[in-house]
Each structure stands twice: as C-alpha cells, then as structure tokens.
Design an enzyme around this catalytic site. Sequence first.
Site, PDB file in Angstrom:
ATOM      1  CG  ASP A 214       2.225  13.595  -2.756  1.00 55.68           C
ATOM      2  OD1 ASP A 214       1.335  14.175  -3.391  1.00 55.68           O
ATOM      3  OD2 ASP A 214       3.433  13.733  -3.006  1.00 55.68           O
TER       4      ASP A 214
ATOM      5  CG  ASP B 186      -0.752  17.504  -5.434  1.00 58.25           C
ATOM      6  OD1 ASP B 186      -1.592  18.391  -5.658  1.00 58.25           O
ATOM      7  OD2 ASP B 186       0.371  17.488  -5.956  1.00 58.25           O
TER       8      ASP B 186
ATOM      9  NE  ARG C 271      -0.919  20.261  -7.659  1.00 56.86           N
ATOM     10  CZ  ARG C 271       0.317  20.724  -7.484  1.00 56.86           C
ATOM     11  NH1 ARG C 271       0.719  21.812  -8.111  1.00 56.86           N
ATOM     12  NH2 ARG C 271       1.158  20.104  -6.673  1.00 56.86           N
TER      13      ARG C 271
END
Length: 284
Positions: free
Chosen positions: A167, A188, A251
Amino acid sequence: MSIFRFTLLSFFLTYGVSYAHIDVPNFHPKSTPVVQSVTVDQSGSGNFTTVQAAINWVPAKNNQWVQIHVKPGSYKEKVTIPQDKQFIFLEGEGQGATSIEWNDYGHSENSSTFTLYADNFLASHITFKNTHDLGISGPHKFDVAPAIMIWGDKAAFYDCGFMSLQDTLGDWKGRHFFQSCYIEGSVDFIWGRRCVSADGQGCKITSTAANLGPGRVIGFVTAQGRDEPHTSAFVFKGGSVDGQGLTYLGRAYKEYSTVIFSQTYFGSDIVPLGWDAWHDRGHE
Ligand SMILES: *[C@@H]1O[C@H](CO)[C@@H](O)[C@H](O)[C@H]1NC(C)=O
Ligand SMILES: *[C@@H]1O[C@H](CO)[C@@H](O)[C@H](O)[C@H]1NC(C)=O
C-alpha cells in the site's frame, strides 16, 4: 473477458482520444511562483530541523506558494499537511539524497509516513518511505503500511520516490500527477478509491513481490477502487513496470476499477494475463 478489462476497453473507446488530456494539475517546479522560501536542515543550519516544523510554520489559509527546501538527509518523522495549509512546494535535493521515513503499519488512516489533506501541493526530488518490512525478505503478514496518503485535490510530484512493501502510494481523492517518479512495493502498492484521476508519466514502477517469501510470491501493482462509472482512473504513460517476483498489473478493488498503461515497458516478471478480478470473480 473480465469486467475489469471490459471497463478498460470501454474507457479507451469513450475517452481513448482524450485520455492524455485528463484534467491533472499542471504545477511545475520551474514555473511555480514561490513568494517565500524556508530551509529544513537536520544539522541545524536552516530555518527548521524537521519537515513538520516547517509545515507548522506555514500559516493557515495560506494562498500563495511557499517553498520548503529540504537539505539532504533521512528525516525520521511522520509528516502531515493539514487541509488549511495549501500551496506548499516541498523540494528535496534528489530521490537518493532527501527522504522522509517512518515505520508504522496497520491502518490507512494513521500509519502513513506522509499524509496530505491540503489541495494544491507540489513536491520534487524527495523520497517518501515507510520502512515497515522494507527490504526484508521472507514470509510476511500483509500489513497496510503506506509511505504516502493523498486526500487533497491537485497534487503534483516530479522526480519523487515512494517506497514501502504494501500500500505504498495511497491515491485516495482528487487529481494527481506524477512525473519521472520511482514507486516501489509488492502488494497493491498504488491504490485508492475516490481519486478522480492519477496520471503517471515516465515513472519507474518496481515490484518487490519476491520479498514476500515462498508461497506468497504474487504481487499486485495497482488496486484501483472506482465504485461507480466514469469517476476515476489510474493512467500511466511511458515508464516501466519491472522488478522481482510474479506481479499482476492490478487487481480490481471495486466493480469499476480502471487502470491504463500506455507505451509502458513490462519486465519479464509481470504476469501476461495482466489483471486479477479479486472480489469480482465470477463477474468477468
Ligand atoms: C530563514 O533563514 C534565513 C537565513 O538565516 C533568514 O534570512 C530568514 O529570515 C529565515 N526565514 C524564516 C521564515 O525564519
Ligand atoms: C488508527 O486508526 C484506527 C482505525 O480508525 C484506530 O482503530 C486506531 O485506534 C488508530 N490508532 C491510533 C494510534 O490513533
């Protein structure tokens, strides 16, 4: 064809001609009219020794560009720019020379090294790092550990670095522009939900998915979370996505996730399938 890809395709069809003109801030380090400038220097020979002290000095409701020049060094601090401190130009002396680093994890609301709530922000030649699990290889818990969280509209980053494991760059709200930046992470690591557009030009994106350890070596560059039609997208033009460890380009964080890579070099560890449907599996 997945919904993700379908969205991507329809985005191209509808906006393909004009996507290069996505409405992003056009602040530039060389043309921003700075009215006042202060220096941050760890060694004590500037106006301030910490970045946060310089930000605290900027008056609330500031409406003219103020430059905060940060001398080389690793500034070990968590930094927040509150909503009422707009028009800050944060300038380091190079991605490898000036960095802001902290080590916290757990929640996107309060574990980021750098948090931007103000509109109208410019940064150049500085690296934002979350050192939690950074550079350590082996099995990891999956921890939210952002290097930066952007909640303000109109932010531009030139020659900046963003480093964490998971992140890394939280691009949550508003219109943001990144040029010649380095963005590193494994899971991510470019993510967000409500941003209107994030535009990366000529950025070097590096996956460290191999650091996740055996059995978990799948990384995801983006997790774009658009949840309604025609509101936001991540757009990358030029640059590269490379690194070590099998990595998807992204994703689908929400139903309308939209990410475009154009004229971008993909390294051999980038999964050819490109995208993963994540929670929307079955809707492909
Ligand atoms: C910053 O330091 C310079 C050099 O000492 C000084 O001239 C200037 O007034 C200082 N600015 C502030 C806002 O303290
Ligand atoms: C961080 O945010 C989370 C979620 O809102 C909250 O539960 C936690 O207490 C906060 N931690 C600190 C140190 O403020």
